[in-house]
Design an enzyme around this catalytic site. Structure first.
Site, PDB file in Angstrom:
ATOM      1  N   TYR A 150       0.836  -1.206   0.000  1.00  0.00           N
ATOM      2  CA  TYR A 150       0.000   0.000   0.000  1.00  0.00           C
ATOM      3  C   TYR A 150       0.874   1.262   0.000  1.00  0.00           C
ATOM      4  CZ  TYR A 150      -4.262   2.653   1.231  1.00  0.00           C
ATOM      5  OH  TYR A 150      -5.340   3.509   1.236  1.00  0.00           O
ATOM      6  N   LYS A 157      -1.752   9.485   1.245  1.00  0.00           N
ATOM      7  CA  LYS A 157      -2.786   9.791   2.243  1.00  0.00           C
ATOM      8  C   LYS A 157      -2.189  10.537   3.439  1.00  0.00           C
ATOM      9  CE  LYS A 157      -6.374   7.885   0.196  1.00  0.00           C
ATOM     10  NZ  LYS A 157      -7.422   8.750  -0.383  1.00  0.00           N
TER      11      LYS A 157
END
Lengths: 263, 83
Positions: A150, A157
């Site tokens: 990820y 993010k």
């Protein structure tokens, strides 16, 4: 918690979490503008569902990795609606890679869509928020916690969460509130890309305190609240909607030394 | 008077730019896999082609795509249908 008369733009608003947010805001009375990357048909279908709730809805295709496409999208919004009250920076893209496998163009694309795109949309939106407004950024637990492959999205993010705090301070003078909602793995098609288990990761299902996975509607409910006047005193915060997953991550770790901590 | 580049020429430029290869390495018989295009590359290629021609390429149209030649043929058909 009515949003009647408000005009909202949801980036990536045609499917998954974005679609749930779009429909929730519409159900609260907001006119909705749905941005999509490719699937205009899906965006039009979401717009039609919103119209059935008695609000105006408009779909716009724009690649948020391209600054000029963002400018064109906001020119269209200004032309059709004249102003904007709510921006939800939901659009996200990325690729499942470890840090060592990640190529620079995949990094650039992910950062450009997820972080720079949110910045540029916020800049443009703020100009159209002539009566104040609300910006909500959609983040994920991967900004703080390490999830295999990820990397690029998680870093983007983290940038988005930092941006949330800076915008909250800078835009307060324009009466624009800025917050973020951070989600755990939400039951969408996208989450399946990050697990080898086609039936979704069982550990996530069993470790939420609610005994179920987070659904797109759970995120939409939090966004709608943050968009309402009731959230006036919540500024620059990252609201975690994870069913308590992040509270129990340490539960399975056994201490080798009988619980002693050295430091 | 300039002549518009063919669909194949335009698609070739887009694909080779995104997969970061030289245009002379392009082959109509090459697959996306041959060119080491990952899923993100393919999304970027589709977005770039769609933006260039202001078209939408339905996923089902891509099911029969095996190589660049068949990919170009799909784009040519959609562009022609758009008129």
């Amino acid at each position: 918690m009515s949003l009647k008369g408000k005009i909202a733009l949801v980036t990536g608003g045609s499917r998954g979490i974005g679609q749930a947010i779009t429909l929730k805001l519409a159900s609260e009375g907001a006119d909705v503008i749905i941005n999509c990357l490719r699937k205009r048909k899906a965006a039009e279908e979401t717009a039609e569902r919103a119209r059935e709730m008695g609000v105006k809805a408009h779909a716009i295709r724009a690649n948020l990795a391209e600054p000029e496409k963002i400018e064109e999208m906001f020119a269209d919004i200004k032309d059709k609606f004249g102003r904007l009250d709510i921006l939800v920076n939901n659009a996200a893209s990325g690729i499942a890679r470890t840090a060592m496998e990640l190529e620079y163009d995949a990094w650039d694309w992910t950062m450009n869509v997820n972080a720079r795109g949110a910045l540029l949309c916020s800049q443009q939106a703020a100009k159209l928020m002539t009566n104040g407004g609300v910006i909500v950024n959609i983040s994920s637990l991967g900004s703080k916690l390490v999830t295999p492959v990820y990397t690029a999205v998680g870093v983007s993010k983290a940038a988005l969460e930092a941006l949330t705090r800076y915008l909250a301070v800078e835009l307060a003078v324009k009466n624009i509130r800025v917050n973020a909602v951070s989600a755990a793995a939400v039951e969408t098609e996208t989450v399946k890309l990050y697990t080898s288990d086609p039936n979704l990761p069982r550990s996530i299902v069993t470790t939420t305190l609610a005994g179920r996975m987070v659904q797109p509607e759970d995120i939409a409910n939090a966004v709608a609240f943050l968009c309402s006047d009731r959230a006036e005193m919540i500024r620059g915060q990252i609201v975690v909607v994870d069913g308590g997953v992040s509270l129990t991550l340490m539960s399975g770790i056994q201490s080798k030394g009988g619980g002693e901590v050295s430091g | 008077m300039s002549v518009s580049p063919s669909v194949e020429e335009t698609v070739k430029k887009i694909v080779m730019r995104i997969v970061r290869k030289k245009e002379d390495e392009y082959s109509p018989n090459a697959t996306f896999q041959d060119m080491k295009a990952d899923s993100l590359d393919i999304v970027q290629i589709l977005v770039a082609v769609e933006d260039t021609y202001d078209i939408e390429i339905p996923d089902e149209e891509l099911e029969g795509v095996t190589d660049m030649e068949s990919f170009v043929a799909v784009i040519e058909r959609i562009v022609a249908e758009k008129g």
